[in-house]
Structure formats: C-alpha cells, structure tokens
Design an enzyme around this catalytic site. Structure first.
Site, mmCIF file in Angstrom:
data_model
loop_
_atom_site.group_PDB
_atom_site.id
_atom_site.type_symbol
_atom_site.label_atom_id
_atom_site.label_comp_id
_atom_site.label_asym_id
_atom_site.label_seq_id
_atom_site.Cartn_x
_atom_site.Cartn_y
_atom_site.Cartn_z
ATOM 1 N N LYS A 22 -4.801 27.886 -28.478
ATOM 2 C CA LYS A 22 -3.527 28.511 -28.857
ATOM 3 C C LYS A 22 -2.498 27.426 -29.189
ATOM 4 C CE LYS A 22 -1.962 28.935 -24.060
ATOM 5 N NZ LYS A 22 -1.441 29.831 -23.017
ATOM 6 N N TYR A 40 25.896 8.985 -32.543
ATOM 7 C CA TYR A 40 26.892 10.045 -32.374
ATOM 8 C C TYR A 40 27.586 9.968 -31.019
ATOM 9 C CZ TYR A 40 25.020 12.379 -36.515
ATOM 10 O OH TYR A 40 24.632 12.683 -37.794
#
Length: 372
Positions: A41, A268
């Site tokens: 999965k 930032y």
C-alpha cells in the site's frame, strides 16, 4: 552503487533491490513456513508499486496487500494469478471489479457482504473473504463480540468463502497490551472451532509483531510492511534483533556555494544568524520533496561523509547547509539525505515523524532508479 553518474537530476531516489531481498530473507528465516503477504500500500511505502511487486514476485511471494483498488487492478493486469488482499472496503461502484479480478476483501460488516453477494450472484461467481476483527485499534474491523454472527453468515453463504480471519495489533511497543489482545483473538478462534468454522489463514502479525514476539503456531500468515523496506519498530528499551537494511536512498547535490558574514541571517524569518563568517551550500530539495520543515536549523545532511548542518528554514524546493571549514565542496558535490550511512531513523527521531510518513512523502511523485 551510487555515484555522480547515477544521478541525472537535482534529486535522485535509489531503490536497492539487494537490500530488499536481504530484508525478505530475514523475514523468511524468522517466520518459517508461514505465508507472507507483502504489504504494498502507499505505492509500496514510496518505493514504487510495480517494480517492488515484480521483484517480490520473482522471489516467490504470491500474496500482496493493498488499500487501493486501482493499484490492485494494475497488478492483476500484470499477473492475473497473483492473490491480492484488499485491506479496506472498496467503493460501492468498484465491487464488480472486486469480483471480476478475484480480489480478496477484508470484510467487517453485513452491508458490505450483502453488496458483494449481490454482485457475485450477477457474475455467477464465488469470492474468498477474510473477516477483519477489531481487538483494540478501533479502526476498520468488527468488534470481537459481534464477530461470530458474521463469521457464521459467511460460512453458510453460497457466494462467500471464509478463507481467513485477521486482525491488527495497534500497540506493539506495549508488550502487556499486545499479549492481552492476542489472547482475545485466540479465544475467538477457539469459539470458531467449536462452531466448526476453520478458515485456511489466520493472521495478526504486522512488522513489529513479526520481529519482537514469538509467533503463535496458529498464525500461518504474516503481513510485513515497514520491515521489508528496512525499518522496524522495537519494544521499549530493546534493540532490534535483526539487521534490516534501508531500501530507499535519497541523494541531491550542491548547486550553489556562497560566503556568509558574521551576523547575517539565513532563509525565511531569519531564524539562523551566523555567529562567525561561514560558507553555505544550496541544496535543491525541500519540504515539497518530503523533507520535514521542522528539521530546520539543526539537522544535517552528509557531504563527503561529513555532517553539514541545515541553517535556516527548509524551503519548498531548497535547503541551505553550512559547509565545515575543513570540507572541500564544489558545485555538483553529492549530498546524502537518506542512505545507509544516514538512515531515516535519524530524521524520524529528530522530526518526530514516523518512518511511514517520511518514506511515503519522500517517494511521492518521483522517478526512481532501481539497483540490483
């Protein structure tokens, strides 16, 4: 083997199939003759569904576990004879394909069973199912007190075959809780036997259970996931007994080098301020690529086997690292982000994000190079 020629872009994901085979052999040696359901999965945990499937199939794995029916259809078109367990309910409109492709659903409620039976009648076919029992996860699965009724119904249905009984252990790290849940499950199995219900497969073992516990002989099927890909969850204060090897590696390269003066801020919000003159390298990889932003400012990548600490915030597609004074780096120098030297264990501990989440996010969207 990775080298600069292997990498054709700013980011390269390498899948080491030798390590996958190594991990598979460790599992086989641990479980003996039990049937393996290879859990694929989430695009094989970010490792690439089709290539991982083909490799495991070549190593005589015949059962595969999936959550997405589109993935199941893809694999069935490659090899119609493989057996696929569908871990969760498929959408109502896909039930016809559940029957058509002979998929094996986990079932836990009558509504789903009735829809499956109705479609079986239309297609004049019979389907194998595995009854999923909830023993504490409180996710998909029928409560154990209600399970006998549905097991009996399946047993008596002309369209359904009760091929398996299964459950999922939610707290492997807690030995007492896990043992209690296993005892509940075993008690239910005894109840089924008294009713002359004998499913072919009984399975409860995920990766953590396979590695950390002695497996009851009644459990004749296991569902390894994370350990296939090189990582395992251990009991508290206990080191893993088996040496699994990471299958996925992530590499990038330095694309720009510059000098930063003492007192200047980086990235930032200026959360890092240089305490001295330093050299930094720009790496073209960021949180879009699955690198968690909360490792900003202190985690590290490897360049020429040396730790290069992240400085400032991880950006969407860029990360800035400090280049140690004694390290010779040039544009194009290889950067190791996840590798056998720097396993995802480290990033998981630092970021407090699971191996599952990191692997799936790092492997998402990307082409991979498969090495054997």
């Amino acid at each position: 083997m990775y080298n600069n020629k292997t990498m054709g872009s700013n980011k390269t994901i390498i899948i080491n199939l030798n390590n996958l085979e190594h991990n598979l052999n460790l599992i086989k040696n641990k479980i003996g003759e039990k049937e393996i359901v290879a859990t694929l999965k989430g695009d094989a945990y970010g490792h690439g569904l089709i290539n991982i499937f083909k490799f495991l199939k070549s190593k005589n794995i015949n059962y595969f576990g999936l959550s997405n029916i589109e993935d199941a259809k893809t694999l069935k078109k490659i090899d119609k004879n493989i057996k696929i367990l569908m871990y969760i309910k498929v959408d109502k409109k896909e039930i016809k394909n559940l029957i058509k492709f002979e998929l094996v659903p986990f079932v836990s409620d009558f509504e789903y069973l009735f829809l499956i039976e109705k479609e079986c009648a239309l297609q004049k076919n019979k389907i194998k199912v595995h009854l999923k029992i909830d023993i504490g996860m409180n996710r998909y699965g029928i409560k154990i007190d209600d399970a006998l009724e549905i097991a009996t119904y399946i047993q008596n249905s002309k369209f359904l075959e009760l091929e398996g009984i299964c459950s999922h252990l939610p707290s492997i790290e807690n030995f007492k809780t896990t043992q209690k849940q296993i005892e509940q499950f075993l008690f239910f199995l005894e109840t089924l036997k008294q009713k002359n219900i004998h499913p072919k497969f009984v399975h409860i073992s995920n990766s953590g259970h396979i590695i950390n516990y002695k497996l009851n002989p009644q459990f004749n099927m296991v569902r390894p996931g994370l350990i296939l890909y090189g990582y395992c969850q251990s009991l508290k204060n206990k080191k893993p007994a088996l040496n699994f090897k990471p299958v996925l590696s992530l590499f990038s390269k330095v694309i720009f080098i510059k000098n930063v003066k003492k007192g200047e801020k980086i990235s930032y919000s200026g959360i890092f301020q240089a305490k001295e003159d330093m050299k930094i390298g720009i790496i073209p990889i960021g949180y879009f690529d699955g690198i968690p932003q909360n490792i900003s400012n202190d985690f590290y990548f490897l360049i020429n086997n040396k730790k290069c600490k992240i400085r400032g915030k991880v950006c969407m597609n860029l990360t800035i690292v400090e280049i140690p004074k004694d390290l010779k780096v040039k544009t194009g120098s290889k950067v190791e982000i996840v590798s056998e030297k720097l396993s995802i264990d480290e990033m998981s501990k630092f970021s407090k994000r699971s191996h599952y989440e990191l692997l799936c996010n790092i492997g998402k969207y990307e082409k991979r190079k498969y090495l054997d």
